[in-house]
Design a protein around this motif. Sequence first.
Motif, PDB file in Angstrom:
ATOM      1  N   LYS A   3       4.609  -1.987   2.405  1.00 48.49           N
ATOM      2  CA  LYS A   3       4.310  -3.150   1.574  1.00 48.49           C
ATOM      3  C   LYS A   3       3.705  -4.273   2.422  1.00 48.49           C
ATOM      4  N   THR A   4       4.234  -4.481   3.623  1.00 46.26           N
ATOM      5  CA  THR A   4       3.704  -5.508   4.530  1.00 46.26           C
ATOM      6  C   THR A   4       2.311  -5.122   5.012  1.00 46.26           C
ATOM      7  N   THR A  37       0.038   3.725  -5.364  1.00 50.11           N
ATOM      8  CA  THR A  37       0.838   3.027  -4.346  1.00 50.11           C
ATOM      9  C   THR A  37       0.564   1.526  -4.376  1.00 50.11           C
ATOM     10  N   HIS A  41       3.511  -1.491  -5.523  1.00 53.30           N
ATOM     11  CA  HIS A  41       3.956  -2.658  -4.776  1.00 53.30           C
ATOM     12  C   HIS A  41       3.457  -3.975  -5.373  1.00 53.30           C
ATOM     13  N   TYR A  42       2.247  -3.953  -5.908  1.00 45.96           N
ATOM     14  CA  TYR A  42       1.631  -5.161  -6.461  1.00 45.96           C
ATOM     15  C   TYR A  42       0.958  -4.796  -7.780  1.00 45.96           C
TER      16      TYR A  42
END
Length: 172
Positions: A3-4, A37, A41-42
């Motif tokens: 995620k980062t 993916t 996450h977003y």
Amino acid sequence: MLKTQIAARLEAAFSQYGFAEPSVAQLKEACQVSLRTLYKHYPSKEAMVVAALAYRHQRYLAFLLHEHPPVGVESIIYIFNRLEQWMLEYAPHGCLSMNAIAAFPDNQQINEAVQTHKTAVHQFLAEQSQRDDLATAIFILHEGVSSAWPVLGRDAVTAAQQVLLTLFNEDQ
């Protein structure tokens, strides 16, 4: 961790291409992940912008803190030197936060992310200057450099530093 990494790549993509140009498909490619993916996450482009802004915020403050002198006028002059370096290397098109607001003026999450960032920078400059009475003026100069950079470049930093020295010297 993923995620980062995605947030870091989103920050780089928005910094390079702006907010209007890259489609979600282009952002997926920039992040080197599948669309599934990325959306896991977003879940929206706006969420991707918020993630990029949050990542940039942390990176910017860490950048300003790198090897800076003790608090006071020397620290503020150093921070403006770092701001010049930041603008040269990472923000040639101006402040990413303000560009985000321009692209998404009605998005509450993006506006809150920018407000959080700007408030933290204001507080950081107050702490480093040890001059609460000058904190807002220093912040305005900082923001002015970021806004004027695409037009004035290094001259914006030089002018701001001259004003800072005048402000600090008038009170002695």
